[in-house]
Design an enzyme around this catalytic site. Structure first.
Site, PDB file in Angstrom:
ATOM      1  N   HIS A 236       0.840  -1.178   1.727  1.00 38.57           N
ATOM      2  CA  HIS A 236       2.130  -1.856   1.551  1.00 38.57           C
ATOM      3  C   HIS A 236       2.079  -2.880   0.402  1.00 38.57           C
ATOM      4  O   HIS A 236       2.309  -4.069   0.610  1.00 38.57           O
ATOM      5  CB  HIS A 236       2.510  -2.567   2.860  1.00 38.57           C
ATOM      6  CG  HIS A 236       3.874  -2.217   3.371  1.00 38.57           C
ATOM      7  ND1 HIS A 236       4.177  -0.975   3.876  1.00 38.57           N
ATOM      8  CD2 HIS A 236       5.027  -2.925   3.446  1.00 38.57           C
ATOM      9  CE1 HIS A 236       5.433  -0.943   4.272  1.00 38.57           C
ATOM     10  NE2 HIS A 236       5.985  -2.114   4.005  1.00 38.57           N
TER      11      HIS A 236
ATOM     12  N   ASP B 222       9.266  -4.275  -1.311  1.00 39.06           N
ATOM     13  CA  ASP B 222      10.266  -3.271  -0.938  1.00 39.06           C
ATOM     14  C   ASP B 222       9.925  -1.957  -1.637  1.00 39.06           C
ATOM     15  O   ASP B 222       9.287  -1.946  -2.694  1.00 39.06           O
ATOM     16  CB  ASP B 222      11.660  -3.748  -1.361  1.00 39.06           C
ATOM     17  CG  ASP B 222      12.779  -2.848  -0.813  1.00 39.06           C
ATOM     18  OD1 ASP B 222      12.572  -2.232   0.253  1.00 39.06           O
ATOM     19  OD2 ASP B 222      13.845  -2.772  -1.451  1.00 39.06           O
ATOM     20  N   GLY B 223      10.340  -0.838  -1.027  1.00 37.58           N
ATOM     21  CA  GLY B 223      10.186   0.473  -1.657  1.00 37.58           C
ATOM     22  C   GLY B 223       8.912   1.206  -1.305  1.00 37.58           C
ATOM     23  O   GLY B 223       8.689   2.323  -1.782  1.00 37.58           O
ATOM     24  N   ASN B 224       8.061   0.640  -0.440  1.00 38.80           N
ATOM     25  CA  ASN B 224       6.767   1.259  -0.146  1.00 38.80           C
ATOM     26  C   ASN B 224       6.899   2.639   0.503  1.00 38.80           C
ATOM     27  O   ASN B 224       6.164   3.560   0.161  1.00 38.80           O
ATOM     28  CB  ASN B 224       5.952   0.342   0.778  1.00 38.80           C
ATOM     29  CG  ASN B 224       5.630  -0.986   0.134  1.00 38.80           C
ATOM     30  OD1 ASN B 224       4.819  -1.068  -0.775  1.00 38.80           O
ATOM     31  ND2 ASN B 224       6.263  -2.053   0.600  1.00 38.80           N
ATOM     32  N   GLY B 225       7.849   2.782   1.443  1.00 40.32           N
ATOM     33  CA  GLY B 225       8.016   4.061   2.132  1.00 40.32           C
ATOM     34  C   GLY B 225       8.456   5.165   1.192  1.00 40.32           C
ATOM     35  O   GLY B 225       7.950   6.289   1.248  1.00 40.32           O
TER      36      GLY B 225
ATOM     37  N   ILE C   9       7.991   5.248  -2.072  1.00 40.27           N
ATOM     38  CA  ILE C   9       6.891   5.562  -3.000  1.00 40.27           C
ATOM     39  C   ILE C   9       5.836   6.394  -2.279  1.00 40.27           C
ATOM     40  O   ILE C   9       5.262   7.329  -2.868  1.00 40.27           O
ATOM     41  CB  ILE C   9       6.290   4.268  -3.581  1.00 40.27           C
ATOM     42  CG1 ILE C   9       7.337   3.528  -4.409  1.00 40.27           C
ATOM     43  CG2 ILE C   9       5.073   4.589  -4.446  1.00 40.27           C
ATOM     44  CD1 ILE C   9       6.895   2.149  -4.891  1.00 40.27           C
ATOM     45  N   HIS C  10       5.562   6.083  -1.026  1.00 39.65           N
ATOM     46  CA  HIS C  10       4.613   6.866  -0.216  1.00 39.65           C
ATOM     47  C   HIS C  10       5.025   8.340  -0.180  1.00 39.65           C
ATOM     48  O   HIS C  10       4.207   9.240  -0.422  1.00 39.65           O
ATOM     49  CB  HIS C  10       4.565   6.241   1.192  1.00 39.65           C
ATOM     50  CG  HIS C  10       4.478   7.173   2.348  1.00 39.65           C
ATOM     51  ND1 HIS C  10       3.331   7.840   2.690  1.00 39.65           N
ATOM     52  CD2 HIS C  10       5.408   7.516   3.280  1.00 39.65           C
ATOM     53  CE1 HIS C  10       3.555   8.560   3.777  1.00 39.65           C
ATOM     54  NE2 HIS C  10       4.803   8.386   4.160  1.00 39.65           N
ATOM     55  N   ARG C  11       6.307   8.613   0.055  1.00 41.03           N
ATOM     56  CA  ARG C  11       6.758  10.011   0.102  1.00 41.03           C
ATOM     57  C   ARG C  11       6.801  10.615  -1.294  1.00 41.03           C
ATOM     58  O   ARG C  11       6.534  11.813  -1.463  1.00 41.03           O
ATOM     59  CB  ARG C  11       8.121  10.082   0.804  1.00 41.03           C
ATOM     60  CG  ARG C  11       8.026   9.756   2.299  1.00 41.03           C
ATOM     61  CD  ARG C  11       9.351   9.852   3.013  1.00 41.03           C
ATOM     62  NE  ARG C  11      10.274   8.780   2.667  1.00 41.03           N
ATOM     63  CZ  ARG C  11      10.297   7.579   3.222  1.00 41.03           C
ATOM     64  NH1 ARG C  11       9.402   7.274   4.150  1.00 41.03           N
ATOM     65  NH2 ARG C  11      11.190   6.681   2.858  1.00 41.03           N
TER      66      ARG C  11
END
Length: 503
Positions: free
Chosen positions: A327, A331-334, A336-338
């Site tokens: 993390h 903001d935006g981690n999820g 970027i993960h996908r």
């Protein structure tokens, strides 16, 4: 205490953690040795408990139980580093010197020096065969790892000391065959005309973008949507897993007010407010002071797997899930993960050029499975973190936690991603391409009945599909009052034939 007077006694990790009064992330395998009976095994919720007969009892020494660990419990780097912090160097040195050519003693020696950065007072080995740090039959490993001549060990780990995930070759992952997955994609691609695939690609980019935002209950504006799609289009050509590119990507996909110019400097967590000044915590991120080293390790691990022939699914799971657990941004981690899942699978050539997998759409359709893949790490981690929240909701983590993020077992996440990718190929992709092919056939059939603008044909097909193959009286009067009854009936039949709908 005499083993014979006990019904059963913990061995391996269970013995060492109990003896040293240590806690750690739950391990997938727990061992006991019984004073009587035969070998028994119990499998429950993905974990295995083995009770071995008395001849397996390793003794009372730490070294003997560490050897037992490598033989029967498996490699858990996070637990090993905690044990190595407590073990007497003299005791460990004596054990290793007592078995100078033993492969388990050499592995213990290698893991100790790799994980702690300390060197034991033992001379370098000058002869003997090299053995792998991890058994390739039991773990996913890099090919052509570096040779440590000091230990006569080949370092085939997936990452460096600062971030080194482990993925076991489970029964489920034994079915994983990257070349087979790619062939299934190519078979799908060759079944459809190139023009339809070009149109499908544009649609799939939109679907993936919408799904990735929707997982987080976000409705992006047109500008943010377009920026995310543009990034997805670059994902098959460029490597985004480096610091500057990740920051650039974060800046593209978040509200401009929440752009980051570096990794976060505050303690982050994921939770929900259930009452005034009452938070339910779901996940606690690494301390900001640990983040720089962890992210450098994650990027180095990515480069290592990319260069050394690791399965694309395993590579993508370890890095993409590793990223979201670290993390690094506010903001935006999820998202970027996908995004990284696409980026890595494309770079590793699992996805044929000109195609993309709407993996987020499958995650969105299977929220319980996606949540479970995240909670497999986040839930047990909560038990290991001491923290406090002030009245403003600011969190302070009070104990050392870096090792749990450094040495994650990513087996559950790899299994989940394998399931998501398989469903994407066999269900989502086929459904979308079939839908477009059916649409083309239906559109042509309607054009043969009446020559009307594409916009109206699109609307007619959509309205009929939403009403099981027929146009409602209200929709006809508001949009298609110019059609004769015969034209309407024939066009409705064309939609039903095109999409196998029955009245």
């Amino acid at each position: 205490m005499d083993i014979n007077v006990l019904e059963s006694r913990p061995a391996g990790y269970a013995y060492l953690l109990d003896m040293m009064d240590l806690t750690g992330m739950p391990h997938w395998h727990t061992s006991f040795v019984s004073s009587s009976g035969t070998h028994k095994s119990k499998v429950q919720n993905g974990t295995i408990e083995d009770i071995y007969p008395i001849r397996y009892w390793p003794g009372e020494k730490v070294g003997d139980h560490l050897e037992f660990v490598l033989k029967y419990d498996g490699v858990n780097l996070g637990l090993l580093v905690r044990i190595f912090e407590k073990v007497s160097q003299d005791e460990l040195t004596e054990f290793i010197k007592s078995k100078p050519t033993g492969k388990y003693a050499r592995r213990i020696w290698f893991f100790y020096e790799f994980l702690t950065g300390k060197q034991l007072p033992i001379d370098d080995l000058t002869c003997g065969n090299y053995v792998d740090a991890l058994e390739a039959k039991d773990y996913y490993t890099v090919q052509d790892g570096e040779k440590s001549s000091r230990h006569r060990i080949v370092n085939n780990l997936l990452g460096p000391k600062s971030f080194c995930p482990v993925v076991r070759r489970t029964e489920k992952l034994a079915k994983l065959d990257s070349s087979d997955l790619r062939k299934r994609c190519e078979d799908i691609v060759t079944a459809y005309p190139p023009e339809l695939l070009r149109r499908a690609l544009s649609y799939l980019y939109n679907k993936e973008t919408k799904s990735s935002f929707e997982i987080e209950h976000i409705k992006p504006n047109a500008s943010r949507t377009e920026k995310f799609i543009t990034s997805l289009e670059l994902a098959e050509k460029e490597d985004f897993c480096e610091k500057e590119r990740l920051i650039e990507l974060q800046n593209r996909i978040v509200d401009p007010r929440f752009k980051d110019s570096d990794y976060r400097v505050s303690q982050n967590y994921v939770g929900q407010t259930v009452a005034y000044q009452k938070e339910v915590i779901h996940f606690i991120c690494p301390k900001p002071d640990d983040l720089q080293s962890l992210m450098e390790g994650l990027i180095e691990s990515h480069k290592r797997m990319k260069a050394r022939n690791v399965s694309p699914i395993i590579h993508a799971a370890a890095i993409a899930y590793g990223f979201v657990f670290l993390h690094p941004f506010e903001d935006g981690n999820g998202r970027i993960h996908r995004f990284l899942i696409h980026n890595i699978m494309s770079l590793q050539e699992l996805v044929p050029r000109g195609l993309m997998f709407p993996v987020s759409a499958v995650m969105l359709k299977n929220p319980a499975d996606y949540d479970a893949s995240l909670e497999a790490f986040s839930r047990p981690l909560l038990q290991l973190i001491d923290y406090r929240l002030d009245e403003m909701g600011q969190m302070t983590v009070e104990n050392a936690t870096a090792c749990w993020y450094q040495y994650m077992d990513m087996t559950a996440q790899s299994e989940a991603l394998y399931e998501f990718v398989t469903k994407t190929i066999e269900e989502e992709l086929v459904e979308e391409l079939s839908f477009l092919a059916n649409y083309d056939n239906t559109k042509k059939a309607i054009q043969d009945i009446i020559d009307m603008p594409d916009r109206l044909i699109d609307l007619f097909i959509q309205l009929c599909l939403h009403n099981n193959g027929s146009l409602s009286t209200r929709k006809r009067s508001s949009h298609f009052d110019f059609l004769t009854d015969e034209e309407l009936s024939t066009m409705e039949q064309a939609v039903r034939d095109g999409y196998n709908k029955t009245e």
